[in-house]
Design an enzyme around this catalytic site. Sequence first.
Site, PDB file in Angstrom:
ATOM      1  N   LYS A   1       0.868  -1.189   0.000  1.00 35.87           N
ATOM      2  CA  LYS A   1       0.000   0.000   0.000  1.00 35.87           C
ATOM      3  C   LYS A   1       0.902   1.236   0.000  1.00 35.87           C
ATOM      4  O   LYS A   1       1.939   1.248   0.684  1.00 35.87           O
ATOM      5  CB  LYS A   1      -0.866  -0.051   1.258  1.00 35.87           C
TER       6      LYS A   1
ATOM      7  N   SER B   1      -9.217   1.956   2.769  1.00 40.71           N
ATOM      8  CA  SER B   1      -8.268   2.685   1.966  1.00 40.71           C
ATOM      9  C   SER B   1      -7.249   1.792   1.250  1.00 40.71           C
ATOM     10  O   SER B   1      -6.518   2.278   0.392  1.00 40.71           O
ATOM     11  CB  SER B   1      -7.515   3.693   2.847  1.00 40.71           C
TER      12      SER B   1
ATOM     13  N   SER C   1      -9.988  -0.477   6.657  1.00 38.62           N
ATOM     14  CA  SER C   1      -9.277  -0.300   5.379  1.00 38.62           C
ATOM     15  C   SER C   1      -8.630  -1.549   4.803  1.00 38.62           C
ATOM     16  O   SER C   1      -8.196  -1.543   3.651  1.00 38.62           O
ATOM     17  CB  SER C   1      -8.217   0.782   5.518  1.00 38.62           C
TER      18      SER C   1
END
Length: 531
Positions: free
Chosen positions: A140, A215, A239
């Site tokens: 990420k 996210s 997330s």
Amino acid sequence: MILLLLTTVLALAAAYFYRFWSVREKRQVELRKIVERKRAERAESVKFAKQSAEKLDVETRNKIASLEYSELKEGLQSGTISCIDAVRTYYFKAIQANEKTNSVCMFVKEAEQWAMEWDEKAKDPEFKKPPMFGLPMSLKECVPLQGYDQTRGFVQDTFHPTETDAVLVQQLKKLGAIPYVQTNVPQSLLSYNCSNPVFGTTNHPMDKSRTSGGSSGGESALISADGSILGIGGDVGGSIRIPCAYTGTTGIKPSHLRFSHRGVCGSVPGRPLINSNDGPMSTRVETNVDFLRTVWADTWITEQDPYVPPVTWNEEAYKSDKKLKIGYYTDDGWFTPTPVCQRAVMEAKQILEDAGHTLVPFRPPRVPEVLIMFLRAVCVDAGKFLSNKLMNDIIDPLLYTQVVLWMVPVRVQRFLASFIRVFFPRLGNLMNAMTLSTVELRNTYADIEAYRSEMAALMIDQKIDALLCPVTVTPALPHVAPSKLFAGTSYTGIFNLLDYAAGKLSKHNPFNSYPFLFSRIRQCYSCHETR
Ligand SMILES: CCCCCCCC/C=C\CCCCCCCC(=O)NCC(=O)O
């Protein structure tokens, strides 16, 4: 006289507004130029990955591309697959997945070099391969990787590459894993869609009009479109779990004590009681288990960060066939999930019962209050840090509703709440979420501590080992919906507030996914709960 006064006030207001607007416009022009440069850099990195991938013959690539995680790992360990071939295969797969989903921020160019260095070392017959030898891994974008930006979707944070790897990245490199790509996030990280003005919007691989969640939405899209076999996400309110639920992938967020947070910059710095953590994401639970087993094989993380307890993987607990008592709920009393999300829980319940576990109805107390505590403590300063940062940036249109709400003064929100509550009870309730004062915030922190104690007592008294519930309230939503529907985070945020390990399991068929959330109570620090 009054007219003169009024005219002066209006003229001053117009002058102030004009100045504010022209300064902001000038800044927007600068920011747009930065975006252009960053996108050109990304295009360069895609080109590099393409050229690298083309150096591998199609037959070898297809063979490696078809392997499951355990087969790839085995091939790298036995030497039938080289690290460089694995990296080039995954460059290729990620490029294809990215064309469908726009999930890639940057390819990691050094991955080629690292792979070749490992291959070189492996030529020595005395060389002992580390357990993740040559495994390509996606990260990420906000996970600190030396030499690369962690923009979190803010244009102002581009071209500020970090100087040090996160402790987890240092460990992965030491264990032989090869970070080869960074994946997209929503601007600010505090959303469960996946769009920002730097890298654009990430799409769900099965339907471009829908989000892959957030996210960690770049991760879920890339993994589900077969561009990564294992990735690292992060979770402060869902997330990891929500993107996994949306895309039929699987992931787990351990309690925040289990990984180091040194040098990691989350969505809101200085947030003491809503705990985030990194965690693995993939298509198979076994892959995530293998990841955790490997990184917790020893106390290396604690040696780098004394705040991480020296607790290692407990294989005995993991393999134990002890039958569990599992509390389940399909509705938390705040937001009724759509039938498909409730059905997933009931199907999972049946599977667990067939496996000999005992399932009992359980509902966490006072969820509406919990959500207020969660939102107040997740934003900390009523959104001031984020709104200041956003005002100095290009704001992603998919975040507008959320941003507007952050901008309304808290006293105005409170005043309007009592009227709005009559027509929209949930929104009215949430308009009391942002904090008005440090006194109120301190009281909320005390309430969170009390709630943690209350939940622990409830679960211990009823001898409940784990919890099962929907991950969230709907399947994958249209891109714009999450910023209007943050009320839907009650099923995930509660486990960050409690700081329990929580994960989303899935059957291999994404249409049959079973969302699970597990408490770490009674199995502290083991990963028994991911079975
Ligand atoms: C009506 C008044 C409301 C005020 C505005 C509240 C705005 C909503 C704020 C937060 C929404 C929380 C959504 C959380 C989604 C998951 C995010 C996550 O886990 N992010 C990871 C990270 O921050 O590192």
